[in-house]
Design a protein around this motif. Structure first.
Motif, PDB file in Angstrom:
ATOM      1  N   LYS A 159      48.438  29.212  42.385  1.00 28.73           N
ATOM      2  CA  LYS A 159      48.019  28.655  41.094  1.00 28.73           C
ATOM      3  C   LYS A 159      46.780  28.585  40.839  1.00 28.73           C
ATOM      4  CE  LYS A 159      52.074  25.461  41.597  1.00 28.73           C
ATOM      5  NZ  LYS A 159      52.204  23.916  41.701  1.00 28.73           N
TER       6      LYS A 159
ATOM      7  N   SER B 168      43.816  38.616  37.054  1.00 35.19           N
ATOM      8  CA  SER B 168      44.984  39.008  36.526  1.00 35.19           C
ATOM      9  C   SER B 168      46.220  38.884  37.750  1.00 35.19           C
ATOM     10  CB  SER B 168      45.179  40.325  35.958  1.00 35.19           C
ATOM     11  OG  SER B 168      44.863  41.401  37.211  1.00 35.19           O
ATOM     12  N   ILE B 169      47.452  38.736  37.359  1.00 32.72           N
ATOM     13  CA  ILE B 169      48.530  38.826  38.269  1.00 32.72           C
ATOM     14  C   ILE B 169      48.361  39.794  39.129  1.00 32.72           C
ATOM     15  CG2 ILE B 169      51.004  38.838  38.525  1.00 32.72           C
ATOM     16  CD1 ILE B 169      50.873  36.880  36.316  1.00 32.72           C
TER      17      ILE B 169
ATOM     18  N   LYS C 275      45.419  31.688  39.715  1.00 30.63           N
ATOM     19  CA  LYS C 275      46.118  32.279  38.436  1.00 30.63           C
ATOM     20  C   LYS C 275      45.194  31.432  37.301  1.00 30.63           C
ATOM     21  CE  LYS C 275      50.418  32.529  37.757  1.00 30.63           C
ATOM     22  NZ  LYS C 275      51.779  32.386  37.614  1.00 30.63           N
TER      23      LYS C 275
ATOM     24  N   ILE D 243      54.211  36.148  42.409  1.00 32.14           N
ATOM     25  CA  ILE D 243      53.039  35.637  41.814  1.00 32.14           C
ATOM     26  C   ILE D 243      53.301  35.023  40.423  1.00 32.14           C
ATOM     27  CG2 ILE D 243      50.603  35.975  40.936  1.00 32.14           C
ATOM     28  CD1 ILE D 243      50.477  38.003  43.431  1.00 32.14           C
ATOM     29  N   ASP D 244      54.178  35.987  39.714  1.00 29.04           N
ATOM     30  CA  ASP D 244      54.595  35.505  38.155  1.00 29.04           C
ATOM     31  C   ASP D 244      55.410  34.193  38.369  1.00 29.04           C
ATOM     32  OD1 ASP D 244      54.339  35.929  35.428  1.00 29.04           O
ATOM     33  OD2 ASP D 244      56.200  36.643  35.385  1.00 29.04           O
TER      34      ASP D 244
ATOM     35  N   LYS E  72      53.853  40.932  42.588  1.00 29.68           N
ATOM     36  CA  LYS E  72      53.615  40.412  41.274  1.00 29.68           C
ATOM     37  C   LYS E  72      54.721  39.587  40.916  1.00 29.68           C
ATOM     38  CE  LYS E  72      53.294  44.366  39.126  1.00 29.68           C
ATOM     39  NZ  LYS E  72      52.814  45.433  38.075  1.00 29.68           N
TER      40      LYS E  72
END
Length: 69
Positions: free
Chosen positions: A41, A50-51, A44, A65-66, A62
């Protein structure tokens, strides 16, 4: 209005990880999930990260992470 896009280098993102107490990827992978997600977090929230870049640097997918909110 034109907004300049800011991109941090991978080394700059790694420096943030070190500031968060993460020396290498294995350390991040061995953390408790909730602590790992807090670090994701923070990454981000950094302007210019970027992711895809977080995924490349940490080795975490990804999609994981998203999903971290």
């Amino acid at each position: 209005d034109y907004e300049e896009s800011i991109r941090l280098s991978d080394n700059e993102v790694r420096d943030y990880l070190i500031k968060f107490g993460i020396q290498d990827n294995s350390m991040l992978h061995n953390l408790d999930r909730s602590i790992r997600n807090e670090i994701i977090k923070k990454l981000k929230s950094i302007n210019g990260v970027s992711i895809r870049q977080i995924s490349r640097i940490t080795g975490i997918s990804k999609s994981v992470i998203d999903r971290v909110k």
